[in-house]
Structure formats: structure tokens, C-alpha cells
Design an enzyme around this catalytic site. Structure first.
Site, PDB file in Angstrom:
ATOM      1  N   HIS A 128     -38.906  41.363  41.776  1.00 35.49           N
ATOM      2  CA  HIS A 128     -37.806  40.447  41.462  1.00 35.49           C
ATOM      3  C   HIS A 128     -38.353  39.138  40.920  1.00 35.49           C
ATOM      4  O   HIS A 128     -39.373  38.649  41.369  1.00 35.49           O
ATOM      5  CB  HIS A 128     -36.931  40.204  42.700  1.00 35.49           C
ATOM      6  CG  HIS A 128     -37.685  39.717  43.896  1.00 35.49           C
ATOM      7  ND1 HIS A 128     -38.466  40.548  44.667  1.00 35.49           N
ATOM      8  CD2 HIS A 128     -37.771  38.498  44.460  1.00 35.49           C
ATOM      9  CE1 HIS A 128     -38.996  39.863  45.667  1.00 35.49           C
ATOM     10  NE2 HIS A 128     -38.597  38.607  45.555  1.00 35.49           N
ATOM     11  N   ALA A 129     -37.644  38.586  39.949  1.00 37.05           N
ATOM     12  CA  ALA A 129     -38.021  37.300  39.360  1.00 37.05           C
ATOM     13  C   ALA A 129     -37.030  36.235  39.809  1.00 37.05           C
ATOM     14  O   ALA A 129     -35.819  36.455  39.795  1.00 37.05           O
ATOM     15  CB  ALA A 129     -38.018  37.399  37.843  1.00 37.05           C
TER      16      ALA A 129
END
Ligand SMILES: [Zn+2]
Length: 166
Positions: A128-129
Site C-alpha cells: 500500500h502507498a
């Protein structure tokens, strides 16, 4: 910015069950995979979806507009993504940055990937960013004694404002 404050900004508090999620080995045990199957909506916190990627509110934002961009498939690393998933993940990341620019007109933005526990990922098994608008003079998100913390807007408000630009 002092190093410890920079690091702290990327500490993750996504859910109280994060410790359990760290050890999730399949998507049935992963909180992010739960969101991956939700419809776009204010109640789910999902802002945008493609075939292979999605965008959600960070439930415990460090500032207004703190979002997460993820692949829908449960993978931990960039190299596990197929080329089409990789392309769509970064396409979605760029679209999210543009939407936050349009929504908030911030002075800057943090875009970050924490790969692995040692890098500070709270849920390291599902890539996840973080995308986080920043303003000159904001408070680096950490509450500390004697320091005023600017509370972010409500999650419902963030969803409504950003969704209009996605
Ligand atoms: Zn997952």
C-alpha cells in the site's frame, strides 16, 4: 525535519488489529483484502476502484486527505505485481495525487511505500502507498507534550471532497 519526526510520520495505525494483520498469510485474514471487495462509497471508505487497484481513506489520518492506494490482489512487494497490476497501481497513485491537488491545493505531498516491517509497514503483507497532502507549517502529525496538533477534517468530509475529483 528531524529524522525521528520524519520516521514517525510514516508509522502506521491503520487498524487496532494491525498486529494480527501483520501475520496474515492469506487474503481471508487481511483487513486490506476486506476493503478490496467493498464497493465505492462513503460507508466503506473506498474512494475509487479499477480492476486491479483501489483507493481508501486512512482510518487514522495524519492530516486531512491522507489516503492509501493499493493493489486489489494480496501481495507484499512491487515485484510480485504483474506488469498490468503494476501499471494500474501507479496509474491509480498518480490519479490520487492529482485528485488531492485539485481538492486541497496543498503546498506539497508525501507519497510513500513502506516495504516490510523494518521499514515501518503496519500491514506489511499487503502492499500500500500512502498519499498525504502537506502544508507549510503543518505539525508533522505527531502529538507531543507542549505541541499543538491540528486535527484533520472528518473522514466523511474527506471522502465527499476527494471523491468529487476522482
Ligand atoms: Zn490483503
Amino acid at each position: 525535519m528531524p529524522l525521528e519526526r520524519f520516521s514517525a510520520a510514516w508509522r502506521e495505525d491503520y487498524v487496532t488489529s494491525a498486529t494480527a494483520s501483520e501475520h496474515a498469510t492469506n487474503e481471508g485474514e487481511c483487513v486490506f483484502c476486506g476493503f478490496a471487495h467493498e464497493e465505492v462509497g462513503e460507508s466503506s471508505g473506498v474512494l475509487f476502484r479499477t480492476d486491479t487497484s483501489f483507493v481508501i481513506l486512512n482510518a487514522f489520518p495524519y492530516g486531512s486527505g491522507h489516503l492509501l492506494v493499493l493493489p486489489r490482489r494480496h501481495v507484499a512487494t512491487l515485484q510480485e505485481l504483474r506488469d498490468d497490476e503494476y501499471a494500474e497501481f501507479f496509474w491509480t497513485l498518480r490519479k490520487t495525487v492529482v485528485a488531492l491537488e485539485s481538492t486541497y491545493g496543498p503546498d506539497g505531498m508525501n507519497v510513500g511505500l513502506n516495504l516490510g516491517l523494518a521499514a515501518g509497514a503496519g500491514i506489511p503483507k499487503h502492499l500500500h502507498a500512502h498519499v498525504l497532502p502537506r502544508w507549510s507549517g503543518d505539525t508533522n502529525f505527531m502529538t507531543s507534550i507542549g505541541e499543538t496538533r491540528v486535527l484533520p477534517e472528518s473522514l466523511a468530509s474527506t471522502w465527499q471532497k476527494v471523491h468529487a475529483h476522482l
